[in-house]
Design a protein around this motif. Structure first.
Motif, PDB file in Angstrom:
ATOM      1  N   LEU A  53       0.811  -1.211   0.000  1.00 23.42           N
ATOM      2  CA  LEU A  53       0.000   0.000   0.000  1.00 23.42           C
ATOM      3  C   LEU A  53       0.848   1.267   0.000  1.00 23.42           C
ATOM      4  O   LEU A  53       0.313   2.377  -0.015  1.00 23.42           O
ATOM      5  CB  LEU A  53      -0.926   0.017   1.220  1.00 23.42           C
ATOM      6  CG  LEU A  53      -1.968  -1.102   1.303  1.00 23.42           C
ATOM      7  CD1 LEU A  53      -2.802  -0.952   2.566  1.00 23.42           C
ATOM      8  CD2 LEU A  53      -2.865  -1.125   0.077  1.00 23.42           C
ATOM      9  N   VAL A  54       2.163   1.113   0.047  1.00 24.69           N
ATOM     10  CA  VAL A  54       3.098   2.239   0.092  1.00 24.69           C
ATOM     11  C   VAL A  54       2.700   3.199   1.224  1.00 24.69           C
ATOM     12  O   VAL A  54       2.569   4.403   1.031  1.00 24.69           O
ATOM     13  CB  VAL A  54       3.167   2.981  -1.262  1.00 24.69           C
ATOM     14  CG1 VAL A  54       4.405   3.869  -1.319  1.00 24.69           C
ATOM     15  CG2 VAL A  54       3.205   2.016  -2.430  1.00 24.69           C
ATOM     16  N   ASN A  55       2.512   2.629   2.391  1.00 24.40           N
ATOM     17  CA  ASN A  55       2.142   3.430   3.562  1.00 24.40           C
ATOM     18  C   ASN A  55       3.372   3.693   4.416  1.00 24.40           C
ATOM     19  O   ASN A  55       3.861   2.813   5.119  1.00 24.40           O
ATOM     20  CB  ASN A  55       1.082   2.708   4.399  1.00 24.40           C
ATOM     21  CG  ASN A  55       0.674   3.529   5.612  1.00 24.40           C
ATOM     22  OD1 ASN A  55       0.733   4.751   5.589  1.00 24.40           O
ATOM     23  ND2 ASN A  55       0.271   2.857   6.669  1.00 24.40           N
ATOM     24  N   GLY A  56       3.895   4.925   4.356  1.00 21.61           N
ATOM     25  CA  GLY A  56       5.091   5.285   5.095  1.00 21.61           C
ATOM     26  C   GLY A  56       4.839   5.780   6.499  1.00 21.61           C
ATOM     27  O   GLY A  56       5.772   6.179   7.191  1.00 21.61           O
ATOM     28  N   VAL A  58      -0.191  -6.976  15.191  1.00 25.97           N
ATOM     29  CA  VAL A  58      -0.275  -5.542  14.896  1.00 25.97           C
ATOM     30  C   VAL A  58      -1.448  -5.295  13.962  1.00 25.97           C
ATOM     31  O   VAL A  58      -1.637  -6.024  12.984  1.00 25.97           O
ATOM     32  CB  VAL A  58       1.023  -5.024  14.258  1.00 25.97           C
ATOM     33  CG1 VAL A  58       0.916  -3.537  13.943  1.00 25.97           C
ATOM     34  CG2 VAL A  58       2.211  -5.285  15.184  1.00 25.97           C
ATOM     35  N   ILE A  59      -2.235  -4.277  14.274  1.00 26.88           N
ATOM     36  CA  ILE A  59      -3.405  -3.904  13.475  1.00 26.88           C
ATOM     37  C   ILE A  59      -3.179  -2.501  12.933  1.00 26.88           C
ATOM     38  O   ILE A  59      -2.784  -1.590  13.670  1.00 26.88           O
ATOM     39  CB  ILE A  59      -4.684  -3.957  14.325  1.00 26.88           C
ATOM     40  CG1 ILE A  59      -4.919  -5.394  14.793  1.00 26.88           C
ATOM     41  CG2 ILE A  59      -5.892  -3.441  13.541  1.00 26.88           C
ATOM     42  CD1 ILE A  59      -6.012  -5.529  15.819  1.00 26.88           C
ATOM     43  N   SER A  60      -3.431  -2.325  11.655  1.00 26.40           N
ATOM     44  CA  SER A  60      -3.171  -1.026  11.021  1.00 26.40           C
ATOM     45  C   SER A  60      -4.205   0.014  11.430  1.00 26.40           C
ATOM     46  O   SER A  60      -5.342  -0.298  11.794  1.00 26.40           O
ATOM     47  CB  SER A  60      -3.160  -1.178   9.500  1.00 26.40           C
ATOM     48  OG  SER A  60      -4.411  -1.652   9.027  1.00 26.40           O
ATOM     49  N   TRP A  61      -3.787   1.281  11.315  1.00 25.95           N
ATOM     50  CA  TRP A  61      -4.654   2.416  11.630  1.00 25.95           C
ATOM     51  C   TRP A  61      -4.127   3.638  10.886  1.00 25.95           C
ATOM     52  O   TRP A  61      -2.921   3.766  10.684  1.00 25.95           O
ATOM     53  CB  TRP A  61      -4.682   2.687  13.137  1.00 25.95           C
ATOM     54  CG  TRP A  61      -5.335   3.994  13.515  1.00 25.95           C
ATOM     55  CD1 TRP A  61      -4.726   5.114  14.001  1.00 25.95           C
ATOM     56  CD2 TRP A  61      -6.734   4.312  13.432  1.00 25.95           C
ATOM     57  NE1 TRP A  61      -5.642   6.112  14.224  1.00 25.95           N
ATOM     58  CE2 TRP A  61      -6.891   5.654  13.881  1.00 25.95           C
ATOM     59  CE3 TRP A  61      -7.860   3.606  13.014  1.00 25.95           C
ATOM     60  CZ2 TRP A  61      -8.127   6.288  13.930  1.00 25.95           C
ATOM     61  CZ3 TRP A  61      -9.089   4.238  13.059  1.00 25.95           C
ATOM     62  CH2 TRP A  61      -9.220   5.553  13.520  1.00 25.95           C
ATOM     63  N   ASP A  62      -5.030   4.515  10.486  1.00 22.08           N
ATOM     64  CA  ASP A  62      -4.691   5.793   9.860  1.00 22.08           C
ATOM     65  C   ASP A  62      -3.951   5.574   8.545  1.00 22.08           C
ATOM     66  O   ASP A  62      -2.743   5.769   8.443  1.00 22.08           O
ATOM     67  CB  ASP A  62      -3.855   6.650  10.811  1.00 22.08           C
ATOM     68  CG  ASP A  62      -3.734   8.094  10.324  1.00 22.08           C
ATOM     69  OD1 ASP A  62      -4.248   8.402   9.234  1.00 22.08           O
ATOM     70  OD2 ASP A  62      -3.115   8.909  11.028  1.00 22.08           O
ATOM     71  N   LEU A  63      -4.705   5.213   7.525  1.00 22.16           N
ATOM     72  CA  LEU A  63      -4.126   4.889   6.222  1.00 22.16           C
ATOM     73  C   LEU A  63      -4.280   6.038   5.224  1.00 22.16           C
ATOM     74  O   LEU A  63      -4.278   5.800   4.015  1.00 22.16           O
ATOM     75  CB  LEU A  63      -4.795   3.616   5.669  1.00 22.16           C
ATOM     76  CG  LEU A  63      -4.607   2.356   6.516  1.00 22.16           C
ATOM     77  CD1 LEU A  63      -5.384   1.190   5.918  1.00 22.16           C
ATOM     78  CD2 LEU A  63      -3.136   2.001   6.665  1.00 22.16           C
ATOM     79  N   MET A 104      -0.948   4.685  -0.616  1.00 20.69           N
ATOM     80  CA  MET A 104      -1.238   4.748  -2.049  1.00 20.69           C
ATOM     81  C   MET A 104      -1.143   6.166  -2.607  1.00 20.69           C
ATOM     82  O   MET A 104      -1.916   6.560  -3.481  1.00 20.69           O
ATOM     83  CB  MET A 104      -2.618   4.138  -2.346  1.00 20.69           C
ATOM     84  CG  MET A 104      -2.816   2.770  -1.715  1.00 20.69           C
ATOM     85  SD  MET A 104      -4.348   1.935  -2.146  1.00 20.69           S
ATOM     86  CE  MET A 104      -3.902   1.277  -3.752  1.00 20.69           C
ATOM     87  N   THR A 105      -0.180   6.939  -2.094  1.00 23.56           N
ATOM     88  CA  THR A 105      -0.011   8.311  -2.561  1.00 23.56           C
ATOM     89  C   THR A 105       1.398   8.613  -3.035  1.00 23.56           C
ATOM     90  O   THR A 105       1.628   9.678  -3.592  1.00 23.56           O
ATOM     91  CB  THR A 105      -0.352   9.315  -1.442  1.00 23.56           C
ATOM     92  OG1 THR A 105       0.524   9.101  -0.324  1.00 23.56           O
ATOM     93  CG2 THR A 105      -1.788   9.183  -0.987  1.00 23.56           C
ATOM     94  N   GLY A 106       2.335   7.730  -2.804  1.00 24.76           N
ATOM     95  CA  GLY A 106       3.728   8.057  -3.078  1.00 24.76           C
ATOM     96  C   GLY A 106       4.305   7.272  -4.240  1.00 24.76           C
ATOM     97  O   GLY A 106       3.702   7.174  -5.319  1.00 24.76           O
ATOM     98  N   ASN A 107       5.465   6.687  -4.037  1.00 26.87           N
ATOM     99  CA  ASN A 107       6.231   6.034  -5.085  1.00 26.87           C
ATOM    100  C   ASN A 107       5.644   4.666  -5.415  1.00 26.87           C
ATOM    101  O   ASN A 107       5.851   3.686  -4.701  1.00 26.87           O
ATOM    102  CB  ASN A 107       7.686   5.896  -4.644  1.00 26.87           C
ATOM    103  CG  ASN A 107       8.556   5.248  -5.704  1.00 26.87           C
ATOM    104  OD1 ASN A 107       8.147   5.093  -6.843  1.00 26.87           O
ATOM    105  ND2 ASN A 107       9.768   4.877  -5.316  1.00 26.87           N
ATOM    106  N   ALA A 108       4.943   4.579  -6.525  1.00 21.17           N
ATOM    107  CA  ALA A 108       4.275   3.338  -6.909  1.00 21.17           C
ATOM    108  C   ALA A 108       5.255   2.255  -7.312  1.00 21.17           C
ATOM    109  O   ALA A 108       4.870   1.085  -7.441  1.00 21.17           O
ATOM    110  CB  ALA A 108       3.298   3.601  -8.048  1.00 21.17           C
ATOM    111  N   THR A 109       6.512   2.588  -7.493  1.00 23.59           N
ATOM    112  CA  THR A 109       7.503   1.595  -7.926  1.00 23.59           C
ATOM    113  C   THR A 109       8.355   1.066  -6.780  1.00 23.59           C
ATOM    114  O   THR A 109       9.300   0.320  -7.015  1.00 23.59           O
ATOM    115  CB  THR A 109       8.426   2.191  -9.008  1.00 23.59           C
ATOM    116  OG1 THR A 109       9.206   3.252  -8.433  1.00 23.59           O
ATOM    117  CG2 THR A 109       7.618   2.732 -10.178  1.00 23.59           C
ATOM    118  N   MET A 153       7.543   8.623   4.805  1.00 23.59           N
ATOM    119  CA  MET A 153       6.362   9.477   4.766  1.00 23.59           C
ATOM    120  C   MET A 153       6.154   9.977   3.351  1.00 23.59           C
ATOM    121  O   MET A 153       7.072  10.454   2.695  1.00 23.59           O
ATOM    122  CB  MET A 153       6.525  10.660   5.708  1.00 23.59           C
ATOM    123  CG  MET A 153       6.252  10.323   7.148  1.00 23.59           C
ATOM    124  SD  MET A 153       4.491  10.291   7.530  1.00 23.59           S
ATOM    125  CE  MET A 153       4.124  12.037   7.572  1.00 23.59           C
ATOM    126  N   GLY A 154       4.920   9.877   2.874  1.00 26.36           N
ATOM    127  CA  GLY A 154       4.614  10.259   1.517  1.00 26.36           C
ATOM    128  C   GLY A 154       4.768   9.117   0.547  1.00 26.36           C
ATOM    129  O   GLY A 154       4.417   9.230  -0.614  1.00 26.36           O
TER     130      GLY A 154
END
Length: 481
Positions: free
Chosen positions: A313-316, A339-344, A348-353, A362-363
């Motif tokens: 998900l490219v979540n930094g 671990v459970i994720s939070w605040d997504l 899916m906003t940054g470097n898709a590669t 971040m980003g």
């Protein structure tokens, strides 16, 4: 439906999962709650439903129903609002104020609201300045928030803050997320659910404050005691990591950790001791002990999926990001942590590669390598074109307050490499290779409501932007898994 912390959908079960996954209103990640108001009154102008004392406000949960979007308005005293903003500007404090909320014609009186977020709130004037006295700055501008536009602000909504036991459809709290329409966050939540991992339900709404112009906003269930108790088939304890927490051993005094890891359930019988014990072991374990004994403390299969999902998900800004965005689940039967994720909202906003072996910052940019593969003088640097805030911090080596010893050691260990790689390959095929991400995006965008702040044309533009990200991510990874 409840699930075990280690559960994951096989490829053959994915189609069934998608049928159950709510893509415009967030699939239930745990058993649906009933709608009750222990005290106070709720009325609906559409259905005529009225309840007080211990009555029921609605016959069934509809807020997170598949394909549903909503109309929500809040009314508060302008002087109280001004005081809330002034308190934040003075010292960063987030004070509660009393308000009324109307959801699809149902009025719930005397709720509590307060500002919610950290970096998002740091420029409440909306002009990028830091003169308001809060720490940091800049990130709020990218979310388009301003204290002069109260309908733009992220809020925590608490139904029983001032009326003990009051709920809406079994929910005690809702998080009104920053930004509009944040398709990326909704899609990230839907993909997490489709993968068989615990997440949070969500819904879109056309939202206003005190008769203002409307904005399209995302409502996400805020994990609370009921959420924790219904999350898995097995009994356990859920802890929320504070934004200022440190995932480090700091002595045996439990009081040191109670604010850093807020316990959401089982307060009469359990405490934060299991987290402290684990942090102590983690701080003392050699690399050999880490490899040999981690599975005694952590559900390593579940953790491999968590780490792989955050990369996919490219979540930094996950558990290793500066926001410390995660929950810890301690299973009382297995005695293991998940671990459970939070605040997504940065997913899916940054470097898709970004490759499977990159630690995104971040980003969403690629940063320090997860596994040692030679020197990298640029480790942690955000990629060209990363969104504002991309250099604000990230994983170790990326600057800021980011970093998490558990995640870093796990991803650097050869002992867990195959576990991570297998999880990554399966999740890639489920979420990207199968076309699931693109299909979910279509279903989400189809139910996002227009508003004064969001035209159909702008929604279409943002949908295509996210579709391009999905295509680039799918193509970049297909030969790497």
């Amino acid at each position: 439906m409840r699930r075990s912390p280690g559960a994951i959908l096989s490829s053959s079960a994915l189609a069934a999962a998608l049928a159950l996954t709510s893509c415009g209103a967030g699939a239930a990640s745990h058993a649906a709650a009933t709608a009750t108001s222990a005290t106070g009154t709720a009325t609906s102008s559409d259905s005529g439903v009225e309840a007080s004392g211990t009555g029921t406000t609605t016959a069934a949960t509809t807020l997170f129903a598949d394909g549903a979007s909503h109309e929500v308005s809040i009314e508060w005293d302008e002087a109280a609002y001004a005081g809330m903003i002034a308190a934040y500007e003075a010292d960063g404090s987030k004070e509660w104020i009393q308000a009324d909320i109307t959801i699809d014609g149902t009025l719930v009186s005397d709720i509590g609201v307060r500002l919610k977020g950290n970096s998002t709130l740091r420029s409440l004037s909306g002009n990028g300045s830091n003169d308001n006295g809060a720490k940091g700055g800049g990130a709020a501008v990218s979310s388009g928030i301003s204290s002069d536009v109260p309908e733009s602000l992220p809020l925590l909504i608490d139904f029983d803050k001032y009326v003990d036991g009051q709920t809406y459809q079994g929910l005690t709290q809702l998080s009104l997320r920053p930004g509009s329409p944040v398709l990326n966050e909704a899609l990230a939540l839907a993909l997490t659910e489709a993968s068989g991992q615990a997440t949070q339900r969500y819904a879109y709404t056309a939202y206003s404050v005190n008769g203002s112009a409307t904005q399209t906003r995302l409502l996400v269930e805020n994990p609370d005691e009921a959420y924790a108790d219904s999350l898995f088939d097995t009994a356990g304890v859920l802890y929320k990591s504070d934004a200022e927490s440190s995932f480090t051993y700091q002595g045996d005094d439990l009081a040191t950790y109670e604010e850093q890891f807020k316990q959401l359930n089982a307060n009469d019988t359990e405490d934060v001791q299991p987290i402290v014990d684990f942090l102590k072991w983690l701080s003392e374990a050699s690399d050999e002990e880490f490899d040999a004994e981690l599975a005694n403390w952590v559900d390593v299969e579940s953790f491999a999926r968590y780490a792989a999902t955050m990369n996919l998900l490219v979540n930094g800004d996950d558990m290793a990001g500066p926001g410390q965005n995660y929950y810890l689940w301690y299973d009382l039967e297995t005695k293991k942590i998940s671990v459970i994720s939070w605040d997504l909202n940065l997913a899916m906003t940054g470097n898709a590669t970004a490759s499977p072996d990159e630690q995104v910052s971040m980003g969403g940019g690629g940063g320090g390598l997860q596994r040692p593969q030679g020197d990298d003088d640029d480790a942690g640097a955000p990629p060209a074109g990363a969104p504002a805030g991309g250099a604000a911090g990230g994983a170790a080596g990326g600057g800021g307050r980011g970093g998490n010893e558990l995640k870093e050691r796990f991803l650097a260990s050869d002992a867990f490499a195959s576990l991570y790689d297998d999880a990554y390959a399966e999740l890639y095929n489920q979420l990207y290779g199968s076309g699931t991400a693109a299909s979910l995006l279509d279903r989400i965008s189809a139910v996002v409501p227009s508003s004064d702040g969001l035209t159909p044309e702008e929604l279409a533009r943002q949908t295509e932007t996210l579709r391009t990200f999905i295509q680039e991510r799918t193509e970049a990874l297909k030969d790497q898994v």
